[in-house]
Design an enzyme around this catalytic site. Structure first.
Site, PDB file in Angstrom:
ATOM      1  N   GLU A   1     -13.729  20.111  30.189  1.00 49.33           N
ATOM      2  CA  GLU A   1     -15.054  20.117  30.827  1.00 49.33           C
ATOM      3  C   GLU A   1     -14.953  19.680  32.278  1.00 49.33           C
ATOM      4  O   GLU A   1     -15.633  20.205  33.148  1.00 49.33           O
ATOM      5  CB  GLU A   1     -16.006  19.211  30.041  1.00 49.33           C
ATOM      6  CG  GLU A   1     -16.352  19.810  28.679  1.00 49.33           C
ATOM      7  CD  GLU A   1     -17.168  18.876  27.827  1.00 49.33           C
ATOM      8  OE1 GLU A   1     -16.674  17.777  27.504  1.00 49.33           O
ATOM      9  OE2 GLU A   1     -18.303  19.237  27.487  1.00 49.33           O
TER      10      GLU A   1
ATOM     11  N   GLU B   1     -13.631  18.943  20.037  1.00 53.00           N
ATOM     12  CA  GLU B   1     -14.626  17.957  19.611  1.00 53.00           C
ATOM     13  C   GLU B   1     -15.100  18.139  18.164  1.00 53.00           C
ATOM     14  O   GLU B   1     -15.393  17.171  17.484  1.00 53.00           O
ATOM     15  CB  GLU B   1     -15.840  18.006  20.540  1.00 53.00           C
ATOM     16  CG  GLU B   1     -15.605  17.407  21.915  1.00 53.00           C
ATOM     17  CD  GLU B   1     -15.037  18.412  22.902  1.00 53.00           C
ATOM     18  OE1 GLU B   1     -14.480  19.438  22.483  1.00 53.00           O
ATOM     19  OE2 GLU B   1     -15.117  18.151  24.114  1.00 53.00           O
TER      20      GLU B   1
HETATM   21  N1  T1G Z   1      -9.192   8.744  23.332  1.00 58.32           N
HETATM   22  C1  T1G Z   1      -8.584   7.569  23.057  1.00 58.32           C
HETATM   23  N2  T1G Z   1      -7.297   7.451  22.637  1.00 58.32           N
HETATM   24  C2  T1G Z   1      -6.615   8.589  22.474  1.00 58.32           C
HETATM   25  C3  T1G Z   1      -7.173   9.859  22.724  1.00 58.32           C
HETATM   26  C4  T1G Z   1      -8.522   9.903  23.177  1.00 58.32           C
HETATM   27  N3  T1G Z   1      -9.132  11.047  23.460  1.00 58.32           N
HETATM   28  N4  T1G Z   1      -6.225  10.792  22.455  1.00 58.32           N
HETATM   29  C5  T1G Z   1      -5.132  10.119  22.062  1.00 58.32           C
HETATM   30  N5  T1G Z   1      -5.357   8.816  22.066  1.00 58.32           N
HETATM   31  C6  T1G Z   1      -4.392   7.759  21.727  1.00 58.32           C
HETATM   32  C7  T1G Z   1      -3.966   7.844  20.280  1.00 58.32           C
HETATM   33  O1  T1G Z   1      -4.891   7.148  19.460  1.00 58.32           O
HETATM   34  C8  T1G Z   1      -2.619   7.170  20.340  1.00 58.32           C
HETATM   35  O2  T1G Z   1      -2.872   5.773  20.447  1.00 58.32           O
HETATM   36  C9  T1G Z   1      -2.067   7.602  21.692  1.00 58.32           C
HETATM   37  O3  T1G Z   1      -3.206   7.988  22.484  1.00 58.32           O
HETATM   38  C10 T1G Z   1      -1.133   8.780  21.586  1.00 58.32           C
HETATM   39  O4  T1G Z   1      -1.851   9.794  20.870  1.00 58.32           O
HETATM   40  C11 T1G Z   1     -17.282  14.348  26.172  1.00 58.32           C
HETATM   41  C12 T1G Z   1     -16.845  14.009  23.531  1.00 58.32           C
HETATM   42  C13 T1G Z   1      -3.777  14.488  23.204  1.00 58.32           C
HETATM   43  C14 T1G Z   1      -2.774  16.084  21.556  1.00 58.32           C
HETATM   44  O5  T1G Z   1      -9.968  15.132  20.642  1.00 58.32           O
HETATM   45  O6  T1G Z   1      -5.389  15.380  20.078  1.00 58.32           O
HETATM   46  O7  T1G Z   1     -13.746  14.669  25.032  1.00 58.32           O
HETATM   47  O8  T1G Z   1      -1.776   5.106  18.269  1.00 58.32           O
HETATM   48  O9  T1G Z   1      -0.195   9.886  18.986  1.00 58.32           O
HETATM   49  O10 T1G Z   1       0.884  13.248  19.376  1.00 58.32           O
HETATM   50  O11 T1G Z   1     -17.051  16.530  25.423  1.00 58.32           O
HETATM   51  O12 T1G Z   1      -3.676  12.515  21.068  1.00 58.32           O
HETATM   52  O13 T1G Z   1      -0.533   4.913  20.447  1.00 58.32           O
HETATM   53  O14 T1G Z   1      -2.488   3.404  19.965  1.00 58.32           O
HETATM   54  O15 T1G Z   1      -2.012  11.643  19.241  1.00 58.32           O
HETATM   55  O16 T1G Z   1       1.269  13.259  21.916  1.00 58.32           O
HETATM   56  C15 T1G Z   1     -11.622  15.224  22.819  1.00 58.32           C
HETATM   57  C16 T1G Z   1      -7.485  13.773  20.950  1.00 58.32           C
HETATM   58  C17 T1G Z   1     -12.216  13.836  22.776  1.00 58.32           C
HETATM   59  C18 T1G Z   1      -7.958  14.894  21.864  1.00 58.32           C
HETATM   60  C19 T1G Z   1      -1.613  13.959  22.151  1.00 58.32           C
HETATM   61  N6  T1G Z   1     -10.166  15.119  22.856  1.00 58.32           N
HETATM   62  N7  T1G Z   1      -6.086  13.483  21.122  1.00 58.32           N
HETATM   63  O17 T1G Z   1      -0.936  13.923  20.923  1.00 58.32           O
HETATM   64  O18 T1G Z   1      -0.107  11.521  20.891  1.00 58.32           O
HETATM   65  S1  T1G Z   1     -13.960  13.880  22.602  1.00 58.32           S
HETATM   66  C20 T1G Z   1      -9.454  15.059  21.719  1.00 58.32           C
HETATM   67  C21 T1G Z   1      -5.126  14.343  20.613  1.00 58.32           C
HETATM   68  C22 T1G Z   1     -14.491  14.529  24.094  1.00 58.32           C
HETATM   69  C23 T1G Z   1     -16.328  15.316  25.527  1.00 58.32           C
HETATM   70  C24 T1G Z   1     -15.904  14.960  24.153  1.00 58.32           C
HETATM   71  C25 T1G Z   1      -3.703  13.905  20.806  1.00 58.32           C
HETATM   72  C26 T1G Z   1      -2.987  14.626  21.940  1.00 58.32           C
HETATM   73  P1  T1G Z   1      -1.861   4.735  19.737  1.00 58.32           P
HETATM   74  P2  T1G Z   1      -1.044  10.739  19.873  1.00 58.32           P
HETATM   75  P3  T1G Z   1       0.377  13.032  20.748  1.00 58.32           P
END
Ligand code: T1G
Length: 699
Positions: free
Chosen positions: A104, A124
């Site tokens: 976004e 999301e």
């Molecule tokens: N927020 C907070 N922490 C996050 C995070 C996030 N979005 N994504 C990952 N982490 C943390 C995760 O908990 C872990 O922490 C560490 O980073 C490594 O993650 C307004 C509402 C990006 C593909 O859904 O899919 O945007 O365990 O082990 O395998 O419209 O993380 O080390 O303490 O997964 O390399 C939308 C979610 C959010 C992406 C990387 N975005 N993340 O994978 O590492 S909602 C997502 C992932 C949003 C807007 C809306 C994956 C990754 P810890 P990991 P990875």
């Protein structure tokens, strides 16, 4: 503390760097920083700006940990509007994970440069949400292709940077350094009239053809959603982009987002996001380094052994498969080739990919050929005698330091380990069939398992893209152990008057992929029959399965024999009532003198789901599982539990443990009380008005 957003001037172009490891989430300080640095760029007379992420990734989305807490301004929608309204061109350097709020943010920029490897998407819905910073409104205005837009938003599936460039989501595909190319692009922009580059100003028009596309898409989405609400809501907002002015569409998106955020489904899905990551962390008392694994030995080329071998070959390991005869090896490898051939047909893998995998496989009938394996996984007959024999032989041939794993689904691994001179090198790696598809891996830490052996299993789980959960030794470990009381209640409900189809329907309506009787038919009723014959069940336990045993004795083994609890169409395998099963069930009820009654779906759900969670509480109380959230991960990844309900433990937290405990107490007092063993932990938490989530946190 280093600033999470800073500016590097490259000539007249301001590169606004985001540096918020590990994924550059849009935490509050990042949102503030972007606004501050962009303003600084404009005030300093920069010609243009580039927004880029450190660590080879743009932005992976909003900071999920901030959800449920009071919003700290500026919110992401506002930041995106500020970016778009900036009077100098802003170019997004899209690479690595550019997801959710990250995409976004890129859509709010005036231009986007990406590379082939980038992962670009709006995931999301996987969190029970929808894009909340105008993604449902800007994306369709960028792509001008309603199918691509509604698919990306409702599926949550990311696309590659290459595809993003193909469909117009990115303006340029970089073959080198994305940030450098974004700076070059910024330097080359001489037209400061950005009107045509602001997506919020692009007009869309609904036509009968586009309306038909959305009508068809909604039907498909509803079918695939299986009870999850976010995908359809997200699709409705994309549709609104064609029907409403931009500002109205954004309002609708915001209202829908605020409706979903506090809901049970989003809370459950966010719970699962963190639960999966927590589960794969080593236990707190473990230290050291994983051993290196290059070569893997697999004992047994049957269904499990073949699936496990495929898993390791696909992940790039060299695999030596051992069987007792060449014919068994031919059979096993034949099944693997057939499975891979199906992958070619579905486009999942290429012929070359299959050839690469096959080249990594070596076959043998001699234990000596396992001598140089770093990890050996046994997947032979599920009897203690065979396991002990196998581990005795492995102990004799395996090199020092080799990790020796058993795939047993319930046997005592301490007993198996004691068969070797190296119990510290032994542990359980329990795969779920089909092992090359099912993501769950229960890693069973036996009493003497060394720390680095456990770390090795966790490391190979990651490399083979399995979701690992660490368990301790205990009959059936976590998943299968909990299945027993779940199936017990299901069979009791049939004895008391419900039909297998009514029980299954109540549970698929609850969200389970399949009901217990359909699953039993799929697995084969003779499996349960044999397991009950091998155990010394009490009379009241045996009585529960009288009908199931009679079905087997009458040749109704389930899908494999064309009939079990259900009858199966020989061609389509479509399920229908099996009249023989109905009459056997009626016979058994009358023999046992049971006055049947009609049973509500609510009772079916409560008795089966509370039995599941009660056993989960026993598993926690005995230390077989480390966390309640680990149990949720097991059921999500191994048993078709509805993810948008979280898992069995999260679900009863949402019901409230006081309610659950009082129901279990009531049933324990009732006629079926002999089948209930209330968990002390569950009862204590209920008394204290606490939840399993709080128990996890307090650990
Ligand atoms: N927020 C907070 N922490 C996050 C995070 C996030 N979005 N994504 C990952 N982490 C943390 C995760 O908990 C872990 O922490 C560490 O980073 C490594 O993650 C307004 C509402 C990006 C593909 O859904 O899919 O945007 O365990 O082990 O395998 O419209 O993380 O080390 O303490 O997964 O390399 C939308 C979610 C959010 C992406 C990387 N975005 N993340 O994978 O590492 S909602 C997502 C992932 C949003 C807007 C809306 C994956 C990754 P810890 P990991 P990875």
């Amino acid at each position: 503390m280093t600033k999470s957003v800073s500016t590097e001037m490259r000539g007249d172009v301001a590169v606004v760097w985001i540096d918020n490891p590990p994924v550059n989430a849009l935490s509050h300080h990042v949102r503030e920083g972007i606004v501050r640095e962009l303003k600084g760029a404009v005030d300093s007379g920069a010609k243009a700006a580039v927004i880029a992420g450190r660590g080879g990734t743009f932005i992976a989305g909003a900071d999920i940990r901030e959800f449920g807490k009071p919003l700290q301004e500026p919110g992401l929608p506002e930041v995106c509007d500020i970016i778009e309204a900036t009077t100098i061109p802003v170019v997004a350097a899209v690479e690595g994970n550019t997801l959710g709020g990250g995409l976004e943010t890129a859509l709010a920029c005036h231009y986007r440069v990406t590379n082939a490897r980038a992962k670009v998407g709006l995931p999301e819905v996987a969190l029970g949400l929808l894009p909340g910073a105008a993604g449902t409104q800007r994306l369709p205005r960028c792509l001008k292709n309603p199918v691509e837009a509604v698919t990306m938003v409702s599926s949550g599936r990311p696309i590659s940077g290459e595809k993003a460039a193909q469909i117009g989501l990115a303006d340029q595909l970089s073959k080198g350094n994305v940030v450098d190319d974004a700076v070059d692009m910024a330097n080359g922009i001489n037209d400061n009239d950005l009107t045509g580059r602001r997506l919020s100003k692009v007009e869309l028009e609904m036509t009968p053809e586009i309306a038909a596309i959305f009508d068809a898409a909604m039907v498909e989405i509803a079918k695939k959603a299986k009870g999850a609400i976010a995908p359809l809501k997200a699709a409705e907002c994309v549709r609104a982009a064609y029907e409403l002015p931009y500002a109205e569409g954004v309002k609708k998106e915001r209202a829908t987002f605020m409706e979903l955020l506090p809901g049970d489904q989003s809370r459950a899905l966010r719970h699962m996001f963190f639960a999966e990551r927590q589960a794969q962390k080593p236990p707190a008392d473990v230290s050291g380094e994983a051993r290196e694994v290059k070569k893997v030995g697999i004992l047994g080329a049957g269904t499990m052994g073949g699936g496990i071998a495929m898993t390791y070959a696909e992940a790039g390991f060299d695999v030596t498969m051992l069987e007792m005869s060449e014919e068994a090896l031919d059979r096993g490898l034949g099944v693997m080739e057939k499975n891979w051939a199906r992958g070619i047909k579905s486009g999942r893998i290429t012929e070359a990919g299959v050839a690469e995998r096959m080249a990594r496989l070596t076959r043998t009938t001699s234990y000596d050929d396992l001598a140089d394996c770093d990890l050996i996984i046994e997947a032979v007959f599920e009897t203690m005698a065979v396991k002990k024999e196998v581990f005795g032989k492995l102990d004799a041939v395996a090199k020092p330091g080799a990790v020796l794993a058993t795939n047993t689904s319930y046997l005592d691994i301490n007993e198996i380990a004691a068969q070797t001179s190296r119990p510290h090198d032994v542990l359980g790696m329990h795969y779920f069939s089909p092992a090359n598809i099912m993501p769950l891996l229960e890693i069973v830490r036996a009493d003497k398992t060394a720390d680095d052996v456990l770390l090795t299993a966790l490391a190979v789980a990651r490399k083979t893209r399995k979701t690992a959960v660490v368990a301790r030794v205990g009959h059936g470990f976590i998943g299968n152990r909990m299945l027993t009381p779940y199936l017990r209640q299901a069979n009791l409900l049939v004895l008391e008057g419900a039909s297998p189809a009514e029980v299954d329907k109540a549970l698929t309506d609850f969200g389970w992929a399949m009901g217990p009787f359909a699953v039993s038919d799929l697995a084969g009723l003779d499996i349960g029959y044999k397991s009950r014959q091998d155990q010394d069940l009490s009379q009241h336990e045996q009585r529960i399965y009288t009908a199931a045993d009679r079905l087997v004795e009458a040749g109704h083994l389930g899908q494999k024999s064309g009939s079990g609890f259900y009858k199966y169409d020989p061609q389509t395998r479509a399920r229908s009532e099996n009249p023989d099963a109905t009459s056997i069930i009626e016979e058994v009820r009358s023999e046992l003198g049971i006055n049947t009654r009609s049973i509500t779906a609510e009772e079916i759900v409560e008795r089966t789901q509370f039995a599941l969670a009660n056993e989960g509480a026993h598993v926690l109380g005995e230390g077989v599982a480390q966390r309640a959230s680990d149990i949720d991960v097991v059921y999500n990844h191994g048993y078709g539990y509805p993810r948008w309900r979280g898992g069995p433990m999260h679900y009863v937290d949402t019901v409230g443990l006081k309610t659950v405990a009082s129901k279990i107490a009531e049933w324990t007092e009732g006629a079926g009380g002999v089948h209930w063993e209330p968990s002390d932990l569950l009862m204590e938490l209920a008394d204290q008005d606490k939840s399993f989530a709080e128990w996890d946190k307090a650990k």
